[in-house]
Design an enzyme around this catalytic site. Structure first.
Site, short mmCIF file in Angstrom:
data_model
loop_
_atom_site.label_atom_id
_atom_site.label_comp_id
_atom_site.label_asym_id
_atom_site.label_seq_id
_atom_site.Cartn_x
_atom_site.Cartn_y
_atom_site.Cartn_z
CG MET A 190 29.56 35.69 37.29
SD MET A 190 30.26 35.87 38.94
CE MET A 190 29.33 34.61 39.79
CG HIS A 213 35.05 37.37 45.91
ND1 HIS A 213 34.47 36.47 45.04
CD2 HIS A 213 34.73 36.96 47.15
CE1 HIS A 213 33.82 35.55 45.73
NE2 HIS A 213 33.97 35.81 47.02
CG ASP A 215 36.74 33.84 44.14
OD1 ASP A 215 36.88 34.66 43.23
OD2 ASP A 215 35.68 33.21 44.33
CB ILE A 274 36.63 28.47 36.37
CG1 ILE A 274 35.79 28.53 37.64
CG2 ILE A 274 38.01 27.87 36.63
CD1 ILE A 274 35.41 27.19 38.21
CD GLU A 319 45.02 27.32 44.42
OE1 GLU A 319 44.21 27.17 45.35
OE2 GLU A 319 46.25 27.27 44.59
NE ARG A 360 36.10 25.21 32.58
CZ ARG A 360 35.22 26.13 32.96
NH1 ARG A 360 35.57 27.39 33.00
NH2 ARG A 360 34.01 25.79 33.31
N GLY A 370 27.27 44.78 34.92
CA GLY A 370 28.41 45.65 34.65
C GLY A 370 28.44 46.94 35.43
CD GLU A 415 31.63 44.38 44.42
OE1 GLU A 415 32.08 43.24 44.51
OE2 GLU A 415 30.65 44.67 43.71
CD GLN A 458 26.79 45.19 42.81
OE1 GLN A 458 25.74 45.70 42.47
NE2 GLN A 458 27.51 44.44 42.01
C1 GRF Z 1 29.93 42.07 41.92
O1 GRF Z 1 29.41 42.15 43.21
C2 GRF Z 1 31.23 41.32 41.89
O2 GRF Z 1 31.99 41.46 43.03
C3 GRF Z 1 30.72 39.90 41.77
O3 GRF Z 1 29.64 39.99 40.88
C4 GRF Z 1 29.05 41.27 40.99
C5 GRF Z 1 28.98 41.85 39.61
O4 GRF Z 1 28.21 43.00 39.57
N1 GRF Z 1 31.78 39.00 41.36
P1 GRF Z 1 28.27 43.97 38.31
O5 GRF Z 1 28.05 43.14 37.05
O6 GRF Z 1 29.58 44.67 38.31
O7 GRF Z 1 27.11 44.92 38.52
#
Ligand code: GRF
Length: 204
Positions: free
Chosen positions: A88, A107, A143, A90, A141, A63, A13, A172, A169
């Site tokens: 993580m 992503h 990603d 679908i 779909e 699902r 997280g 991100e 990250q």
């Molecule tokens: C991130 O790099 C995100 O893009 C990928 O999984 C990672 C999750 O990291 N899908 P966190 O849980 O936010 O630290």
């Protein structure tokens, strides 16, 4: 911002934390949901005083049944926008259809290169010299949806998966809160696969 945001997360997280810490986005986060009951992300939510809901797929027969429960939780909280942050799992049309155009994912690659569960490892193994970060709309779909923002990260000669992912990250954590703010402010306009960011002069 007068909008109710949910974050879906499966892991540590750190992206959730960056969103919670953002002065514009953080106060609008009202719910964090995880498919992993022990995810650190749920602890981060509780520490921030945000409702944390584990939804363990093992408790659902399919699902779709899980996604109906997810949709119900989101609707009960009056959620308007959703941010996937390391989620993580679908998703099915049961829930995606209800929030399409109001849902982002981050992503760790430059999509459409290296979709899937191991994009950092895949980029290294492919010998890519450049990878990066993509923030995109969620559609049915994996990603795949229209791209809001991308930023490059160089692959360095000595990189392993951990070192490269750590630099990705950092990016991100900077770009995702900004993209989330644009969504929350209604400044993202989708035309086909293209996403336009409305400037001050274009705002309604
Ligand atoms: C991130 O790099 C995100 O893009 C990928 O999984 C990672 C999750 O990291 N899908 P966190 O849980 O936010 O630290």
């Amino acid at each position: 911002m007068d909008v109710r945001i949910a974050v879906l997360a499966s892991g540590t997280g750190s992206n959730l934390q960056a969103l919670l810490d953002d002065p514009h986005v953080g106060p609008s986060i009202v719910l964090v949901v995880s498919n992993r009951p022990k995810a650190l992300a749920l602890d981060r939510a509780r520490a921030a005083g945000v409702k944390a809901v584990p939804l363990d797929p093992a408790h659902y027969e399919s699902r779709e049944a899980h996604d109906r429960a997810l949709r119900a939780v989101l609707e009960e909280e009056g959620v308007e926008l959703i941010l996937n942050a390391g989620y993580m799992r679908i998703l099915t049309p049961v829930v995606v259809g209800a929030f399409e155009g109001r849902w982002l994912n981050v992503h760790p690659s430059l999509l459409p290169a290296f979709p899937g569960a191991h994009p950092v490892r895949d980029a290294l193994e492919w010998g890519a010299k450049v990878t990066g970060v993509t923030v995109h709309f969620v559609d049915e779909e994996v990603d795949h949806g229209p791209i809001v923002v991308q930023e490059c990260v160089a692959v360095l000669p000595g990189d392993d998966e951990a070192s490269l992912h750590s630099r990705i990250q950092e990016v991100e954590h900077r770009v995702y809160p900004r993209a989330a703010r644009l969504l929350a402010e209604g400044r993202l306009k989708v035309e086909g696969r293209r996403v336009h960011v409305l400037g001050e002069e274009d705002r309604p």
